[in-house]
Design an enzyme around this catalytic site. Sequence first.
Site, PDB file in Angstrom:
ATOM      1  N   GLY A 158       0.543  -1.206   0.140  1.00 49.26           N
ATOM      2  CA  GLY A 158      -0.007   0.017  -0.035  1.00 49.26           C
ATOM      3  C   GLY A 158       0.831   1.104  -0.027  1.00 49.26           C
ATOM      4  O   GLY A 158       0.598   2.177   0.832  1.00 49.26           O
ATOM      5  N   ALA A 159       1.923   1.337  -0.738  1.00 51.38           N
ATOM      6  CA  ALA A 159       2.820   2.309  -0.954  1.00 51.38           C
ATOM      7  C   ALA A 159       2.560   3.604  -1.936  1.00 51.38           C
ATOM      8  O   ALA A 159       3.326   4.430  -1.717  1.00 51.38           O
ATOM      9  CB  ALA A 159       4.279   1.697  -1.251  1.00 51.38           C
TER      10      ALA A 159
ATOM     11  N   GLY B 134      -1.539   7.767   0.533  1.00 50.34           N
ATOM     12  CA  GLY B 134      -1.730   7.729   2.138  1.00 50.34           C
ATOM     13  C   GLY B 134      -0.513   7.572   2.936  1.00 50.34           C
ATOM     14  O   GLY B 134       0.673   7.916   2.543  1.00 50.34           O
TER      15      GLY B 134
ATOM     16  N   GLY C  34       1.059   5.033   3.724  1.00 51.46           N
ATOM     17  CA  GLY C  34       2.264   4.280   2.814  1.00 51.46           C
ATOM     18  C   GLY C  34       3.212   5.025   2.289  1.00 51.46           C
ATOM     19  O   GLY C  34       4.495   4.764   2.268  1.00 51.46           O
TER      20      GLY C  34
ATOM     21  N   SER D 209      -5.428  -1.257  13.691  1.00 50.56           N
ATOM     22  CA  SER D 209      -6.341   0.118  13.984  1.00 50.56           C
ATOM     23  C   SER D 209      -6.863  -0.044  15.453  1.00 50.56           C
ATOM     24  O   SER D 209      -6.727  -0.986  15.992  1.00 50.56           O
ATOM     25  CB  SER D 209      -7.345   0.035  13.082  1.00 50.56           C
ATOM     26  OG  SER D 209      -8.377   1.110  13.421  1.00 50.56           O
TER      27      SER D 209
ATOM     28  N   TYR E 190     -14.526  -3.697   8.713  1.00 51.93           N
ATOM     29  CA  TYR E 190     -12.863  -3.185   9.054  1.00 51.93           C
ATOM     30  C   TYR E 190     -12.603  -3.602  10.291  1.00 51.93           C
ATOM     31  O   TYR E 190     -11.513  -3.864  10.380  1.00 51.93           O
ATOM     32  CB  TYR E 190     -13.109  -1.734   8.489  1.00 51.93           C
ATOM     33  CG  TYR E 190     -11.721  -1.151   9.025  1.00 51.93           C
ATOM     34  CD1 TYR E 190     -10.840  -1.039   7.930  1.00 51.93           C
ATOM     35  CD2 TYR E 190     -11.513  -0.341   9.935  1.00 51.93           C
ATOM     36  CE1 TYR E 190      -9.375  -0.406   8.199  1.00 51.93           C
ATOM     37  CE2 TYR E 190     -10.266   0.207  10.330  1.00 51.93           C
ATOM     38  CZ  TYR E 190      -9.416   0.243   9.301  1.00 51.93           C
ATOM     39  OH  TYR E 190      -8.238   1.134   9.636  1.00 51.93           O
TER      40      TYR E 190
END
Length: 284
Positions: free
Chosen positions: A20-21, A24, A26, A153, A176
């Site tokens: 996820g780079a 955001g 990442g 989270s 989530y």
Amino acid sequence: MYQHRAAPGGLRGKTVLLTGATQGMGFRLAFLLAARGATLLLHGRDQQRLAAAAGAIRTQAPEASVRTYRADLADLEQVSTLADTVLSVEPRLDALVNNAAVGGGIDPTVRQTSRQGHELRFAVNHLAPYVLTRRLLPLLVASAPSRVVNVASAGQAPIRFDDVMLERDYDGVQAYCRSKLALLMATFDLAADSVPHEFTVNALHPAHLMDTSMVRQSGFAPAATLDEGARPTLRLIADPELDNTTGRYFDRYDDQLAHPQAYDAHARARLAALTTNLTAPFLA
């Protein structure tokens, strides 16, 4: 309480795979890693965005070594292929950061599924990092001492084993939160089964409601910057004071307790059995 400071020490000679780079937290974390000399293995699901992210990092840190890997984590076959590619190409792996995630969704009433038919958030936020980590363990051990960092989270909800895939009364935010608790439970299991001097595995809540598209799409107002989330994550990757710390959950910089279900041996065993069954074809 841990006092805020930049993670000490450089990362020159260290290789970090970051999922996820391309956006955001990442993306921001990738810049911090490059600035400390790490060799970056950037993961994303869109090749153009991967190329743009790599280009931006090279512009800011011209000496940085950056390689890109594309895979859709909603397809465990692609996760398995990603691991195979890394294993065949990369000589070492000093840190794996499982950062990519799917949030509550624009419309949390709409239930989505993965390529294998699993509830999407459970698949991307739990099953995918489980497969990727387990497949890459030989390289992590060969590069010892290495680290696995799972971005979890503070939003955690207990898993209902009579409806793990949320086929009834669906809510994306609940999905989530359950997936992130599953990730935490897997973190604790892996730490318990591993030898600390080979690798450590920890999880963290990087910051509350960072300014990301995932947060905004879920209908929440951002309350923290990307940098506020990236720096505690960088600490788990780079801080030598954490060389022997494993199986812990951090809320930003502070060692905290996760949801009580994460410490329930029966629940952990049930989740582990289910996860093993769902991922077995991709771990062979």
